[in-house]
Design an enzyme around this catalytic site. Structure first.
Site, PDB file in Angstrom:
ATOM      1  N   TYR A   1      34.773  26.917 -15.925  1.00  0.00           N
ATOM      2  CA  TYR A   1      33.800  25.905 -16.332  1.00  0.00           C
ATOM      3  C   TYR A   1      32.857  25.651 -15.169  1.00  0.00           C
ATOM      4  CZ  TYR A   1      31.875  21.427 -17.944  1.00  0.00           C
ATOM      5  OH  TYR A   1      31.028  20.408 -18.331  1.00  0.00           O
TER       6      TYR A   1
ATOM      7  N   ASP B   1      32.051  28.303  -7.158  1.00  0.00           N
ATOM      8  CA  ASP B   1      31.973  26.966  -7.728  1.00  0.00           C
ATOM      9  C   ASP B   1      33.181  26.195  -7.216  1.00  0.00           C
ATOM     10  OD1 ASP B   1      32.067  24.634  -9.136  1.00  0.00           O
ATOM     11  OD2 ASP B   1      31.679  25.536 -11.094  1.00  0.00           O
TER      12      ASP B   1
ATOM     13  N   LYS C   1      32.457  16.296  -7.416  1.00  0.00           N
ATOM     14  CA  LYS C   1      33.719  15.556  -7.398  1.00  0.00           C
ATOM     15  C   LYS C   1      34.037  14.922  -6.040  1.00  0.00           C
ATOM     16  CE  LYS C   1      34.951  17.547 -11.709  1.00  0.00           C
ATOM     17  NZ  LYS C   1      35.031  18.808 -12.383  1.00  0.00           N
TER      18      LYS C   1
HETATM   19  C1  LIG Z   1      33.689  19.341 -13.118  1.00  0.00           C
HETATM   20  C2  LIG Z   1      33.197  20.691 -12.838  1.00  0.00           C
HETATM   21  C3  LIG Z   1      31.832  21.007 -12.912  1.00  0.00           C
HETATM   22  C4  LIG Z   1      30.809  20.045 -13.440  1.00  0.00           C
HETATM   23  O1  LIG Z   1      30.661  18.910 -12.650  1.00  0.00           O
HETATM   24  P1  LIG Z   1      30.036  17.593 -13.307  1.00  0.00           P
HETATM   25  O2  LIG Z   1      29.928  16.640 -12.159  1.00  0.00           O
HETATM   26  O3  LIG Z   1      30.989  17.164 -14.369  1.00  0.00           O
HETATM   27  O4  LIG Z   1      28.712  17.958 -13.857  1.00  0.00           O
HETATM   28  C5  LIG Z   1      31.422  22.259 -12.507  1.00  0.00           C
HETATM   29  N1  LIG Z   1      32.310  23.160 -12.063  1.00  0.00           N
HETATM   30  C6  LIG Z   1      33.630  22.902 -11.993  1.00  0.00           C
HETATM   31  C7  LIG Z   1      34.561  23.943 -11.459  1.00  0.00           C
HETATM   32  C8  LIG Z   1      34.119  21.669 -12.403  1.00  0.00           C
HETATM   33  O5  LIG Z   1      35.423  21.439 -12.383  1.00  0.00           O
END
Ligand SMILES: *Cc1c(COP(=O)(O)O)cnc(C)c1O
Length: 423
Positions: free
Chosen positions: A141, A229, A257
């Protein structure tokens, strides 16, 4: 008012009653608890019930909720003003802390979410390489931007959506998907490969030995950029995220995060050379009214400057103890259970049949969809333990979780498993 009444009220004015789908309890059934406060490892709902919280804002909270130092920093900054539309010291301090800790990171730009971070990193990669195509892995994701909302894990997987309505074929036309843990053969049309160094949105799927190293080599072979990511792994897996953990250096990093200390922040960065393609230095446009927001950088800076390498060791030790304890406690009910870990990251799989820990979304899906998590989730909630309301999420332990919290959780897991799975 009760949780049910609040959720009723929410559903009248907010679609599905939530501002992010996974919060809705759709995949586990029942009514979400509405949180009014949190402190450390705990959250308290509108009915006054307190839970040991393993959601921790899906990993945004590393010190635990409402840490005194973070509150003080936010208050201090609020008095000084919350947004100006001009450079501020806070954004420089947060960027410096990040660059200091992540070995290959020379420059970062702050944004307001992880979604924005990955979306912008992809744009820089395209601008820097002059190529269009990107590769992402099934079950990873990367936020909800159009081009990346294909074969996503997390909420997308839980809702059983192929991607999303409203995303055009054109928008995903340059996105190629590949199975996680298999190095795809690339060519010179690929601008970038984006990967979660530890897949943490299809439950927990660890990278195979050398997967990331070999991916790095394949990117180098064709001149594609490797994007980590690290929105979950960043400043959680180790003080420097995934790069030191796996000894693989990407070209671009995405964060979110943890770096916001509970406020909305994201960041993307890399070498000075790659980042120089960004406006105002270069032709790749990217902007944000609230980017590098002073309140958020005050919170994030406080978190990053407060955590020590010893804290990471302690967090990892808590997670390892929880993993072994939960696995043994749950297994004694007569079912199969795996609690795979990667450092401080923890997954949970339940099954009536023997299985090996998944290495891809194809292997994770039947385990996540076998219906056992929903029963376990509710049995835990009844015992005051809040896991994420979805089987594709991981378990987030914070530095505020005490040994006693971990012990209580293990005990509850044993009882919960016995109640719902025991014969
Ligand atoms: C949570 C998440 C995102 C998206 O971040 P948001 O602040 O919710 O837009 C992107 N990549 C990873 C791996 C994530 O866990």
């Amino acid at each position: 008012m009760s949780n049910a009444e609040w959720f009723e009220r929410a559903q009248r004015v907010i679609p599905g009653g939530v501002d992010s789908p996974v919060r809705s309890f759709r995949s586990v059934g029942g009514t979400p608890y509405t949180v009014v406060s949190g402190k450390g490892a705990y959250v308290t709902d509108i009915e006054g019930t307190t839970y040991i919280d393993y959601v921790q804002s899906y990993g945004a909270s590393l010190l635990g909720h409402a840490h005194d130092d973070v509150i003080a920093a936010i208050k201090r900054q609020a008095e000084l003003g919350t947004t100006f539309g001009a450079p501020t010291p806070g954004e420089v301090q947060l960027a410096e802390l990040m660059v200091e800790r992540v070995p290959g990171l020379e420059q970062v730009r702050l944004v307001s979410s992880g979604t924005e971070a990955v979306m912008s990193a992809v744009r820089v990669a395209r601008g820097a390489t002059g190529r269009d195509k990107i590769v992402k892995f099934d079950g990873c994701y990367h936020g909800h931007s159009d081009a990346l909302l294909v074969a996503g894990g997390s909420g997308v997987a839980q809702l059983g959506l192929p991607g999303s309505a409203g995303v055009t074929a054109g928008a995903v036309g340059d996105t190629i998907t590949a199975p996680y843990n298999e190095v795809p053969t690339l060519d010179e049309t690929i601008a970038a490969v984006v990967v979660e160094p530890v897949a943490a949105n299809m439950n927990l799927v660890a990278p195979r030995e050398n997967f990331l190293r070999d991916l790095r080599a394949e990117c180098d072979r064709v001149g594609a950029l490797l994007i980590f990511d690290e929105v979950i792994t960043g400043f959680r897996l180790t003080p420097g995220g995934a790069e030191p953990f796996f000894s693989v250096t990407p070209d671009l990093y995405c964060f979110g995060k943890v770096i916001g200390g509970g406020l909305p922040v994201g960041a993307f960065g890399g070498s000075r050379a790659v980042m120089s393609h960004l406006a105002p230095l270069g032709p790749v446009y990217q902007a944000g009214t609230l980017s590098g927001n002073p309140l958020a950088t005050a919170a994030g800076t406080t978190v990053l400057s407060r955590v020590t390498p010893a804290d990471y060791d302690r967090l990892t030790a808590s997670v390892q103890r929880l993993a072994v304890g939960m696995r043994d406690a749950i297994s004694s009910s007569g079912i199969y259970c795996a609690t795979p870990t990667q450092g401080s990251l923890l997954g949970l799989y339940l099954s009536r049949d023997e299985f090996v820990a998944p290495t891809s979304i194809v292997e994770a899906t039947p385990l996540c969809d076998n219906g056992m998590y929903r029963d376990f989730f509710h049995a835990m909630l009844r015992r005051g333990i809040a896991l994420a309301p979805g089987s594709y999420e991981i378990i987030f332990v914070s530095l505020a979780h005490s040994d006693a919290d971990i012990d209580r959780t293990i005990e509850a897991a044993g009882e919960a498993a016995q109640e719902v799975f025991g014969s």
